[in-house]
Design a protein around this motif. Structure first.
Motif, PDB file in Angstrom:
ATOM      1  N   VAL A 333       0.853  -1.193   0.000  1.00  0.00           N
ATOM      2  CA  VAL A 333       0.000   0.000   0.000  1.00  0.00           C
ATOM      3  C   VAL A 333       0.885   1.239   0.000  1.00  0.00           C
ATOM      4  CG1 VAL A 333      -1.760   1.288   1.275  1.00  0.00           C
ATOM      5  CG2 VAL A 333      -1.853  -1.220   1.185  1.00  0.00           C
ATOM      6  N   VAL A 334       0.520   2.227  -0.824  1.00  0.00           N
ATOM      7  CA  VAL A 334       1.307   3.461  -0.915  1.00  0.00           C
ATOM      8  C   VAL A 334       1.355   4.163   0.448  1.00  0.00           C
ATOM      9  CG1 VAL A 334       1.416   5.764  -1.952  1.00  0.00           C
ATOM     10  CG2 VAL A 334       0.779   3.779  -3.355  1.00  0.00           C
ATOM     11  N   ASN A 335       2.574   4.531   0.842  1.00  0.00           N
ATOM     12  CA  ASN A 335       2.778   5.255   2.091  1.00  0.00           C
ATOM     13  C   ASN A 335       3.637   6.481   1.799  1.00  0.00           C
ATOM     14  OD1 ASN A 335       2.964   6.006   4.777  1.00  0.00           O
ATOM     15  ND2 ASN A 335       4.590   4.544   5.246  1.00  0.00           N
ATOM     16  N   VAL A 336       3.034   7.442   1.107  1.00  0.00           N
ATOM     17  CA  VAL A 336       3.708   8.672   0.713  1.00  0.00           C
ATOM     18  C   VAL A 336       2.858   9.840   1.189  1.00  0.00           C
ATOM     19  CG1 VAL A 336       4.478  10.087  -1.230  1.00  0.00           C
ATOM     20  CG2 VAL A 336       4.775   7.601  -1.312  1.00  0.00           C
ATOM     21  N   GLU A 337       3.474  10.792   1.862  1.00  0.00           N
ATOM     22  CA  GLU A 337       2.736  11.932   2.386  1.00  0.00           C
ATOM     23  C   GLU A 337       2.007  12.664   1.268  1.00  0.00           C
ATOM     24  OE1 GLU A 337       3.464  15.974   5.090  1.00  0.00           O
ATOM     25  OE2 GLU A 337       5.133  14.584   4.662  1.00  0.00           O
ATOM     26  N   GLY A 338       0.720  12.890   1.491  1.00  0.00           N
ATOM     27  CA  GLY A 338      -0.080  13.618   0.516  1.00  0.00           C
ATOM     28  C   GLY A 338      -0.687  12.753  -0.571  1.00  0.00           C
ATOM     29  N   VAL A 339      -0.421  11.442  -0.537  1.00  0.00           N
ATOM     30  CA  VAL A 339      -0.960  10.524  -1.540  1.00  0.00           C
ATOM     31  C   VAL A 339      -1.843   9.505  -0.835  1.00  0.00           C
ATOM     32  CG1 VAL A 339      -0.412   8.868  -3.367  1.00  0.00           C
ATOM     33  CG2 VAL A 339       1.113  10.814  -2.953  1.00  0.00           C
ATOM     34  N   THR A 346      -3.954   3.066 -11.249  1.00  0.00           N
ATOM     35  CA  THR A 346      -5.080   3.708 -11.920  1.00  0.00           C
ATOM     36  C   THR A 346      -4.587   5.060 -12.437  1.00  0.00           C
ATOM     37  OG1 THR A 346      -5.839   4.840  -9.916  1.00  0.00           O
ATOM     38  CG2 THR A 346      -6.732   2.623 -10.331  1.00  0.00           C
ATOM     39  N   ASP A 347      -5.374   5.716 -13.261  1.00  0.00           N
ATOM     40  CA  ASP A 347      -4.969   7.030 -13.738  1.00  0.00           C
ATOM     41  C   ASP A 347      -4.823   8.012 -12.587  1.00  0.00           C
ATOM     42  OD1 ASP A 347      -4.722   6.545 -16.495  1.00  0.00           O
ATOM     43  OD2 ASP A 347      -6.863   6.801 -16.833  1.00  0.00           O
ATOM     44  N   GLN A 348      -5.694   7.907 -11.583  1.00  0.00           N
ATOM     45  CA  GLN A 348      -5.622   8.823 -10.455  1.00  0.00           C
ATOM     46  C   GLN A 348      -4.375   8.557  -9.610  1.00  0.00           C
ATOM     47  OE1 GLN A 348      -7.992  11.419 -10.065  1.00  0.00           O
ATOM     48  NE2 GLN A 348      -6.279  12.151  -8.796  1.00  0.00           N
ATOM     49  N   PHE A 349      -4.048   7.281  -9.423  1.00  0.00           N
ATOM     50  CA  PHE A 349      -2.799   6.944  -8.723  1.00  0.00           C
ATOM     51  C   PHE A 349      -1.609   7.585  -9.422  1.00  0.00           C
ATOM     52  CE2 PHE A 349       0.832   4.080  -9.487  1.00  0.00           C
ATOM     53  CZ  PHE A 349       1.462   4.155  -8.252  1.00  0.00           C
ATOM     54  N   GLU A 351      -1.462  10.173 -11.397  1.00  0.00           N
ATOM     55  CA  GLU A 351      -1.484  11.628 -11.264  1.00  0.00           C
ATOM     56  C   GLU A 351      -1.021  12.059  -9.878  1.00  0.00           C
ATOM     57  OE1 GLU A 351      -4.763  15.279 -11.269  1.00  0.00           O
ATOM     58  OE2 GLU A 351      -5.168  13.449 -12.411  1.00  0.00           O
ATOM     59  N   ASP A 352      -1.525  11.380  -8.847  1.00  0.00           N
ATOM     60  CA  ASP A 352      -1.235  11.809  -7.481  1.00  0.00           C
ATOM     61  C   ASP A 352       0.219  11.573  -7.083  1.00  0.00           C
ATOM     62  OD1 ASP A 352      -3.854  12.535  -7.330  1.00  0.00           O
ATOM     63  OD2 ASP A 352      -4.447  10.980  -5.896  1.00  0.00           O
ATOM     64  N   TYR A 353       0.758  10.374  -7.402  1.00  0.00           N
ATOM     65  CA  TYR A 353       2.133  10.128  -6.948  1.00  0.00           C
ATOM     66  C   TYR A 353       3.135  10.930  -7.756  1.00  0.00           C
ATOM     67  CZ  TYR A 353       4.536   7.072 -10.376  1.00  0.00           C
ATOM     68  OH  TYR A 353       5.197   6.577 -11.466  1.00  0.00           O
ATOM     69  N   LYS A 354       2.872  11.151  -9.030  1.00  0.00           N
ATOM     70  CA  LYS A 354       3.804  11.956  -9.821  1.00  0.00           C
ATOM     71  C   LYS A 354       3.825  13.406  -9.345  1.00  0.00           C
ATOM     72  CE  LYS A 354       4.094   9.164 -14.031  1.00  0.00           C
ATOM     73  NZ  LYS A 354       5.566   9.141 -14.130  1.00  0.00           N
ATOM     74  N   GLU A 355       2.664  13.910  -8.940  1.00  0.00           N
ATOM     75  CA  GLU A 355       2.633  15.255  -8.374  1.00  0.00           C
ATOM     76  C   GLU A 355       3.425  15.304  -7.076  1.00  0.00           C
ATOM     77  OE1 GLU A 355      -0.577  18.642  -6.851  1.00  0.00           O
ATOM     78  OE2 GLU A 355      -1.280  16.781  -7.771  1.00  0.00           O
ATOM     79  N   ALA A 356       3.275  14.289  -6.234  1.00  0.00           N
ATOM     80  CA  ALA A 356       4.003  14.247  -4.960  1.00  0.00           C
ATOM     81  C   ALA A 356       5.503  14.132  -5.169  1.00  0.00           C
ATOM     82  CB  ALA A 356       3.503  13.077  -4.118  1.00  0.00           C
ATOM     83  N   PHE A 357       5.925  13.417  -6.204  1.00  0.00           N
ATOM     84  CA  PHE A 357       7.348  13.223  -6.476  1.00  0.00           C
ATOM     85  C   PHE A 357       7.942  14.333  -7.342  1.00  0.00           C
ATOM     86  CE2 PHE A 357       7.116   8.285  -6.041  1.00  0.00           C
ATOM     87  CZ  PHE A 357       6.937   8.437  -4.676  1.00  0.00           C
ATOM     88  N   GLY A 358       7.084  15.203  -7.880  1.00  0.00           N
ATOM     89  CA  GLY A 358       7.571  16.251  -8.766  1.00  0.00           C
ATOM     90  C   GLY A 358       7.967  15.736 -10.135  1.00  0.00           C
TER      91      GLY A 358
END
Length: 450
Positions: A333-339, A346-349, A351-358
């Motif tokens: 399970v993803v354990n990244v702050e803000g995600v 999924t497409d939303q996954f 989008e969210d992790y790439k934004e968090a990672f820059g």
């Protein structure tokens, strides 16, 4: 000296072509897999074929190399078309030269194989439907399962299993190609590799530059692109599964900016080189996978299950499970702050992790899961390989990358391998017995293969 290069052969005729030589018989090793569609599993008698990139290529009706070391024979190959007319591609001694062996449903690929002509490094093979065609898979609404042993795949080595949208017949007939899938032609992937020596029946001679690190490789003016679904890029220390989208259909010969390689820029071309990767370590669970891992222990073999949810050409989600010791193991399970706590692609996954990672979300820009689904519905070829990374030393898979970034920055740490590990010369010299084993390949309905 035998060269592990991808070279097309030619007919001794006016038109350029790709022809098999007659110095070594080509016999495809058998590999049994199972089709589990319709509620039960049945054996399928398949074979594997070695990629043409590793085959000896020589003057037709002779023994002189068309490519030696990491340079072209300029007499035989002054340009791409002439080279295709002059050179022939040979059959393979799979075990003796390339370290590729099969037994029933198990495939083993060795990293280093010493043979009478020198040393072979790695190999790439494809699953065959028959002697002239690759086995094609449409993964939408299905799952793909296999057993893998990565206990002998160290830092810096990648034992990979993946799918690409290459032509079923290997490009047979394109510009007179007379070798085709039977000799492992037609490779492409989302990195748009420039080290493929012949693309669409023409030698990649123009602009060829020998590699500074790999004595057998170089890069030409053209790349060969297509959509890619990485089911498994892994060693004993790190693992990821990653869809890569492209704007093109099937094999596409790129040049310049459309290859995403002008002035080192990875973005803006026809393919998404980064992809939307699901890496347990990178996404925050650093104990899940590895030697003695809390969920997947890479000291022992295990089963990898990948499910493609959707129907027709509509792909909505890619899920992962493992099986080890008789226990089904759900994905990390993803354990990244803000995600959010995602456990699948999924497409939303993405989008969210790439934004968090820059990270740029080129995956979405080039089609996302919709584009990936359309590609999978057209049919993909199964690829299995073992390789070392002369460019980035596989640090993007099993260490911290880029090495000049803070490992505590989100998305930088991908595994526990040291940042000075993975140097190909060191791996080849110190761990030549490395190998990957794939077995018990199954394809079928969701929840039918494990």
């Amino acid at each position: 000296m035998y060269q592990r290069v991808a070279l097309f052969s030619a007919l001794a005729a006016l038109a350029r072509a790709q022809q098999a030589g007659d110095q070594q018989d080509e016999t495809h090793p058998s590999l049994t897999w199972q089709d589990c569609s319709g509620g039960s599993c049945s054996d399928v008698s398949g074979t594997v074929v070695l990629d043409s990139n590793w085959r000896w290529t020589h003057i037709i009706d002779g023994y002189e190399n068309c490519y030696e070391g990491n340079e072209w024979n300029t007499t035989a190959c002054p340009d791409g078309a002439t080279c295709a007319e002059n050179c022939a591609i040979e059959g393979a001694d799979y075990s003796g030269t390339y370290g590729v062996t099969t037994s029933g449903g198990e495939l083993t690929i060795n990293l280093v194989t010493e043979h009478e002509y020198g040393t072979n490094i790695g190999a790439r093979v494809y699953l065959m439907e028959d002697d002239s065609n690759y086995q094609m898979f449409n993964l939408i609404g299905k799952e793909f399962t296999f057993d893998v042993d990565v206990s002998n795949v160290p830092c810096g080595v990648n034992g990979a299993l993946y799918f690409v949208e290459m032509p079923q017949d290997g490009g047979m007939g394109v510009n007179g190609n007379n070798a085709g899938a039977a000799y492992g032609t037609g490779y492409c992937d989302a990195q748009c590799p420039h080290d493929i020596k012949f693309i669409d029946g023409e030698a990649n001679v123009e602009g060829w530059e020998p590699s500074e690190g790999d004595e057998n490789a170089g890069t030409g003016q053209y790349g060969t692109c297509c959509q890619e679904m990485d089911i498994w890029e892994a060693n004993s220390m790190g693992a990821a599964y990653t869809p890569h989208t492209c704007t093109t259909e099937g094999l596409y010969r790129c040049e310049g900016a459309e290859c995403s390689d002008v002035d080192g820029d990875r973005y803006g071309g026809v393919c998404d080189k980064d992809g939307c990767d699901y890496s347990h370590y990178r996404l925050g669970d650093r104990e899940y996978y590895g030697p003695g891992g809390t969920s997947v222990d890479t000291n022992e073999p295990f089963t990898v299950v990948t499910q493609f949810l959707g129907s027709g050409s509509d792909l909505t989600e890619i899920r992962r499970k493992y099986v080890q010791g008789g226990q089904v193991i759900e994905n990390s399970v993803v354990n990244v702050e803000g995600v959010e706590a995602y456990d699948s692609i999924t497409d939303q996954f993405c989008e969210d992790y790439k934004e968090a990672f820059g990270d740029p979300n080129e995956f979405a820009e080039l089609g996302g899961l919709s584009g990936m689904g359309a590609s999978l519905a057209r049919g993909h070829v199964l690829v299995m390989s073992i390789w070392v990374d002369f460019y980035a030393h596989m640090l993007w898979l099993d260490s911290s990358y880029p090495t000049d970034a803070d490992p505590e920055q989100p998305g930088i740490a991908r595994g526990d391998c040291p940042t000075d590990s993975g140097v190909p010369e060191d791996v080849i010299a110190n761990q030549p017995d490395s190998n990957v084993k794939f077995s018990n390949i199954k394809f079928g309905d969701i929840d039918s293969t494990y």
